[in-house]
Motif scaffolding. Structure first.
Motif, PDB file in Angstrom:
ATOM      1  N   ARG B  36      24.528  66.485 -34.984  1.00 54.99           N
ATOM      2  CA  ARG B  36      24.651  66.260 -33.428  1.00 54.99           C
ATOM      3  C   ARG B  36      23.917  67.354 -32.946  1.00 54.99           C
ATOM      4  NH1 ARG B  36      28.991  69.563 -30.987  1.00 54.99           N
ATOM      5  NH2 ARG B  36      29.382  68.810 -28.813  1.00 54.99           N
ATOM      6  N   TYR B  68      30.057  61.491 -33.427  1.00 57.67           N
ATOM      7  CA  TYR B  68      29.272  61.812 -32.375  1.00 57.67           C
ATOM      8  C   TYR B  68      28.606  60.824 -31.370  1.00 57.67           C
ATOM      9  CZ  TYR B  68      30.924  65.968 -34.725  1.00 57.67           C
ATOM     10  OH  TYR B  68      31.754  66.898 -35.640  1.00 57.67           O
ATOM     11  N   GLU B  69      28.665  61.160 -30.313  1.00 62.94           N
ATOM     12  CA  GLU B  69      27.983  60.166 -29.173  1.00 62.94           C
ATOM     13  C   GLU B  69      26.593  60.006 -29.571  1.00 62.94           C
ATOM     14  OE1 GLU B  69      28.872  61.751 -25.244  1.00 62.94           O
ATOM     15  OE2 GLU B  69      26.969  60.497 -24.291  1.00 62.94           O
ATOM     16  N   ARG B  83      39.669  52.548 -35.031  1.00 60.18           N
ATOM     17  CA  ARG B  83      38.840  53.652 -34.927  1.00 60.18           C
ATOM     18  C   ARG B  83      39.460  54.175 -33.728  1.00 60.18           C
ATOM     19  NH1 ARG B  83      37.352  49.454 -31.705  1.00 60.18           N
ATOM     20  NH2 ARG B  83      36.328  49.688 -29.583  1.00 60.18           N
ATOM     21  N   GLN B  84      39.371  55.679 -33.852  1.00 59.42           N
ATOM     22  CA  GLN B  84      39.831  56.502 -32.802  1.00 59.42           C
ATOM     23  C   GLN B  84      38.748  57.236 -31.868  1.00 59.42           C
ATOM     24  OE1 GLN B  84      43.017  57.661 -31.774  1.00 59.42           O
ATOM     25  NE2 GLN B  84      43.747  55.939 -32.829  1.00 59.42           N
ATOM     26  N   LEU B  85      37.504  56.174 -31.462  1.00 61.63           N
ATOM     27  CA  LEU B  85      36.549  56.714 -30.583  1.00 61.63           C
ATOM     28  C   LEU B  85      35.880  55.668 -29.688  1.00 61.63           C
ATOM     29  CD1 LEU B  85      34.097  54.949 -32.206  1.00 61.63           C
ATOM     30  CD2 LEU B  85      34.027  57.110 -33.586  1.00 61.63           C
ATOM     31  N   LEU B  86      35.254  55.924 -28.732  1.00 63.44           N
ATOM     32  CA  LEU B  86      34.812  54.884 -27.997  1.00 63.44           C
ATOM     33  C   LEU B  86      33.353  54.400 -28.512  1.00 63.44           C
ATOM     34  CD1 LEU B  86      35.383  56.360 -24.280  1.00 63.44           C
ATOM     35  CD2 LEU B  86      36.733  54.550 -25.777  1.00 63.44           C
ATOM     36  N   SER B  87      33.206  53.058 -28.533  1.00 66.51           N
ATOM     37  CA  SER B  87      31.847  52.601 -29.102  1.00 66.51           C
ATOM     38  C   SER B  87      31.750  51.111 -28.604  1.00 66.51           C
ATOM     39  CB  SER B  87      32.122  52.547 -30.621  1.00 66.51           C
ATOM     40  OG  SER B  87      33.293  51.768 -31.185  1.00 66.51           O
ATOM     41  N   LYS B  88      30.392  50.933 -28.642  1.00 66.40           N
ATOM     42  CA  LYS B  88      30.029  49.488 -28.474  1.00 66.40           C
ATOM     43  C   LYS B  88      29.614  48.714 -29.671  1.00 66.40           C
ATOM     44  CE  LYS B  88      25.323  50.462 -26.586  1.00 66.40           C
ATOM     45  NZ  LYS B  88      24.688  50.510 -25.410  1.00 66.40           N
ATOM     46  N   LEU B 108      29.956  55.978 -28.069  1.00 65.70           N
ATOM     47  CA  LEU B 108      29.780  56.260 -26.920  1.00 65.70           C
ATOM     48  C   LEU B 108      30.660  57.782 -26.474  1.00 65.70           C
ATOM     49  CD1 LEU B 108      30.711  52.713 -25.245  1.00 65.70           C
ATOM     50  CD2 LEU B 108      28.465  53.864 -25.523  1.00 65.70           C
ATOM     51  N   CYS B 109      31.791  57.631 -27.213  1.00 68.39           N
ATOM     52  CA  CYS B 109      32.585  59.141 -27.064  1.00 68.39           C
ATOM     53  C   CYS B 109      33.106  59.543 -28.383  1.00 68.39           C
ATOM     54  CB  CYS B 109      33.531  59.009 -26.016  1.00 68.39           C
ATOM     55  SG  CYS B 109      34.296  60.692 -25.995  1.00 68.39           S
ATOM     56  N   SER B 110      32.783  60.886 -28.907  1.00 71.32           N
ATOM     57  CA  SER B 110      32.861  61.310 -30.279  1.00 71.32           C
ATOM     58  C   SER B 110      34.428  60.926 -30.679  1.00 71.32           C
ATOM     59  CB  SER B 110      32.329  62.539 -30.360  1.00 71.32           C
ATOM     60  OG  SER B 110      33.422  63.411 -29.976  1.00 71.32           O
ATOM     61  N   LYS B 112      37.052  59.646 -34.314  1.00 73.37           N
ATOM     62  CA  LYS B 112      37.195  59.391 -35.986  1.00 73.37           C
ATOM     63  C   LYS B 112      37.276  57.978 -36.307  1.00 73.37           C
ATOM     64  CE  LYS B 112      39.417  63.788 -36.589  1.00 73.37           C
ATOM     65  NZ  LYS B 112      40.666  64.418 -36.740  1.00 73.37           N
TER      66      LYS B 112
END
Lengths: 476, 338
Positions: B36, B68-69, B83-88, B108-110, B112
């Motif tokens: 990162r 990580y982002e 998941r416990q993160l923002l992703s596309k 998109l945002c780090s 787990k």
């Protein structure tokens, strides 16, 4: 009757189906569920569709565009379950929404390519641009998906907070104690959960909006599957030089008919394959000829061509004019079933019995290879006579190969020409024997069959003593 | 910041453990936290089911993977949805695994995530290629259980080996076992690249290589059929090539031959060796040599001082003694973070 139900009946037919270059799972699914068609007008539609694509494929520029369409079709996923979920009003997760967006994007791209190829009027891909606009609020036109910030003004702020806090924790994590990390993580989880609840609201709106388009989505999926299959049909027709059949009600005729699997196998071994012309009418047609004269292959090929035609494919011949039937029945004799405790004769005669009963209700193509050959010749001949005379006045097309002569039945007889003596130059071996065989069919008015078994045994270099003894028995 | 700078040289990295609970995930988390902010575009996936919150075999605590982002990852549909993160989502595979289809996504945002990946190394190889084509600088593969196959140089460019108390609570035993795996990883590659290239074309069977570098088919489809063969396998010289797996049985068989001191056995890479330390030692002691077509690049050895049974060894002592025995630095995955 669906294609998948009859796929295993004949290996040569399965070969034609397996060789189709279909790109998508939905296309294959569509193929397996093709229906047996018996109405000429339905088949005309199918064949014409293939014909139009085929004509366009002959133009190399259009061919390139069609290849591009095929590439896009390869990206189509079967999302029937997701569409059902939308219909049920279920909320969709990111993966499902991605799949719907992917379908919308691909169908729009395929539609654009088909317009460029001059095939838009033909392909008629349902317009999913409204679906795309729901799932692509930022107009990015790429197949990525997440719940975009533009869906809800609160999302941007929440996510900014989340990012800031996460980044801060990542930066200073190593300087923090376990409990400080836990505090940070608790805060992050709280914001994350807020984000999730806003996303949930967005999903509800999306589900509601998408529910108005389920019919279009289904139609698009089905249409794309159909296009995929039809392009594959056209591609195969060009590659194998197949032709579009005509139909009539009284006879089935081919010029230069071939068995694709056998032809390709022989060509690969650099051996000759002879196409044949044939024209059969309602009733019985007896096929006679020497051993190794390709009689069984002929029966199989007739069946394969008929099946291909009635599932909407082109046929392996230079030209074809066929009469449509309710079904094709193979009695080729590889169906001896010892597991059922039936002898080869028993299983054969039961099958023929079934066919004869069916022939009262259905118009069929019946392909019987050397019936009653596994029992004594006296009764065997009588059985063949009975089958031929029973079937001769039915409107089915019955093709029977036989070695029995003087059957005394007034039906059509075709004879494979067989060995062309004048052509024989070198040594004949089991490997090259087919080079000297003339597979041409000719009308036979006599009631005799060729007696060439011993000659073939001789050609194949069988024990001379055996052959001499056999000739001796024959003369006495 | 140990060994991270080395990673920039490689397109793919596998993290494999000598056993379960040797700290692969802790090690991966360390590597990711360092990558990162380094401007290296990173993708992560695993082989088989891994990344479970609770260890599948022992039921002990197991850390999730922090991404990580900007990083990309592949996981199964089931794990993607937890998941416990923002992703596309950027791709969905058509093949189904036990945990649903494999999803490729970008963070998109780090946060787990649990990782689960392809079931075969072949599929893994395709994924690594796909990432490479998408301008990813390095793809990191989290190993599952004690599978070594993903560390094959034909799959990943470099590897990190994880060892620890789970392998043996006795430091001396731990060192012996780790040293053995280390030795296999460092088996020398054959010097003749052209020969290596030709040998790699043969994907099955047993082959002889003569002094002129000519390859002869011994017509033994598998080393398991060796005993049935009456052929003299050394009729072309003392060098043999086995394209598939090599077991104790083969080494024992070769050890009985009178030319053992002159023998060279070539294998594809160290992951094809399924031999025990005792048999390997007996073979090499008699003079037998093993070479590989491609050597693996070992970037680091990491140690997890805690075993799944709760036993903890003295980390400093173990790291020091391992470093001495291996001749390369060994890092405690739990302390490495500080």
């Amino acid at each position: 009757m669906l294609l998948k139900d009859v796929l295993a009946i004949e290996n040569g037919f399965k070969y034609c189906i397996d060789e189709l270059n279909i790109q998508s799972g939905v296309g294959r699914n569509y193929l397996m569920n093709l229906r047996w068609q018996t109405r000429p007008q339905d088949l005309e539609l199918e064949w014409n569709f293939v014909e139009e694509i085929l004509q366009q494929m002959l133009n190399s520029e259009t061919q390139k565009l069609i290849s591009k369409i095929q590439h896009k079709l390869g990206g189509i996923h079967n999302i029937k379950q997701t569409i059902l979920n939308i219909e049920n009003g279920d909320l969709l997760d990111d993966v499902q929404l991605f799949e719907v967006k992917n379908l919308a994007l691909l169908s729009i791209e395929i539609s654009a390519l088909s317009e460029e190829a001059g095939l838009k009027h033909l392909f008629l891909v349902p317009d999913l641009s409204e679906v795309l606009s729901i799932l692509d609020p930022d107009r990015n036109n790429i197949a990525h998906f997440y719940i975009y910030e533009s869906y809800d003004p609160r999302l941007g702020e929440v996510r900014n907070n989340l990012k800031q806090l996460s980044n801060k924790l990542n930066d200073i994590r190593t300087t923090l104690s376990e409990s400080e990390i836990s505090d940070y993580e608790a805060q992050i989880t709280e914001i994350y959960n807020l984000n999730q609840s806003i996303e949930e609201e967005v999903r509800k709106t999306l589900a509601d909006k998408l529910s108005r388009h389920t019919l279009m989505l289904k139609a698009a999926l089905e249409r794309l599957a159909y296009i995929d299959l039809s392009i594959a049909k056209a591609e195969q027709a060009i590659k194998w030089q197949m032709s579009k059949p005509d139909t009539n009600h009284t006879h089935t005729a081919y010029t230069e008919l071939f068995n694709p699997r056998l032809k390709h196998a022989l060509t690969e071994r650099k051996q000759r394959y002879q196409n044949i012309d044939i024209d059969i009418k309602e009733g019985v047609c007896l096929i006679t000829g020497a051993n190794m004269a390709g009689k069984t292959v002929l029966l199989k090929t007739m069946g394969i061509a008929q099946m291909l035609a009635q599932f909407g494919f082109f046929v392996p011949a230079k030209s074809a004019n066929i009469s449509l039937v309710d079904k094709v029945v193979f009695c080729i004799g590889d169906e001896q079933n010892e597991m059922n405790g039936l002898s080869s004769f028993a299983s054969e005669i039961l099958k023929i019995n079934e066919v004869i009963q069916d022939s009262r209700r259905f118009k069929m193509m019946i392909l019987i290879d050397e019936p009653a050959r596994t029992t004594n010749p006296t009764e065997g001949k009588a059985i063949v006579q009975a089958i031929a005379s029973t079937m001769n006045d039915k409107d089915s097309y019955t093709l029977i190969t036989t070695h029995y002569s003087r059957l005394g039945i007034d039906c059509r007889k075709l004879r494979v020409k067989g060995f062309a003596d004048s052509e024989i130059t070198g040594t004949i071996t089991p490997q090259n024997i087919n080079q000297y065989m003339d597979y041409t069919l000719q009308e036979d008015t006599s009631d005799n069959v060729p007696h060439e078994a011993l000659r073939i045994a001789e050609i194949l270099n069988c024990d001379p003593q055996l052959i001499a003894t056999a000739k001796n028995f024959l003369e006495n | 910041m140990p060994f991270i700078a080395d990673l920039q040289k490689y397109k793919s990295l596998s993290i494999v453990g000598m056993d379960k609970n040797t700290g692969k995930t802790v090690c991966l988390n360390y590597v990711l936290s360092r990558l990162r902010n380094m401007g290296i575009k990173t993708a992560v996936t695993s082989i088989g089911i891994d990344g479970e919150r609770v260890d599948q075999v022992f039921g002990s605590h197991k850390p999730e993977i922090t991404l990580y982002e900007g990083m990309q990852f592949i996981t199964s549909e089931k794990h993607y949805n937890t998941r416990q993160l923002l992703s596309k989502v950027i791709d969905v595979d058509t093949e189904r695994t036990a945990l649903g289809r494999l999803i490729t996504a970008e963070v998109l945002c780090s946060g787990k995530v649990l990782l689960s990946g392809a079931g075969t190394t072949e599929k893994l190889r395709r994924q690594i290629n796909a990432f490479e084509n998408n301008n990813i600088d390095i793809t990191i593969i989290d190993g599952a259980l004690s599978r070594m196959s993903l560390a094959s140089p034909s799959v990943t460019d470099a590897m990190i080996l994880c060892t620890g108390a789970a392998v043996s609570p006795n430091i001396r035993q731990l060192i012996v076992k780790t040293r053995f795996t280390f030795d296999l990883i460092n088996l020398p590659a054959i010097e003749n690249h052209e020969l290596a290239n030709r040998l790699s074309q043969h994907t099955a069977g047993l082959w002889a290589v003569d002094n002129d570098g000519m390859i002869h088919d011994l017509e033994i489809p598998s080393v398991f059929l060796l005993e049935k063969s009456t052929q003299d396998i050394f009729s072309h010289g003392n060098t043999l090539y086995v394209s598939g797996a090599v077991s104790d049985k083969l080494l024992k068989y070769l050890s009985t031959k009178k030319n053992i001191a002159e023998q060279t056995l070539i294998v594809r890479d160290f992951t094809k060796l399924f031999v025990t330390p005792e048999v390997y030692a007996a073979y090499t002691k008699k003079g037998g040599r093993i070479q590989v077509l491609q050597q693996s690049k070992l970037v680091a050895v990491c140690l997890n001082p805690t075993s799944p049974h709760g036993y903890t060894i003295d980390s400093d002592d173990a790291c020091l003694r391992l470093s001495e025995a291996l001749g390369v630095p060994t890092w405690d995955v739990c302390k490495i973070k500080q």
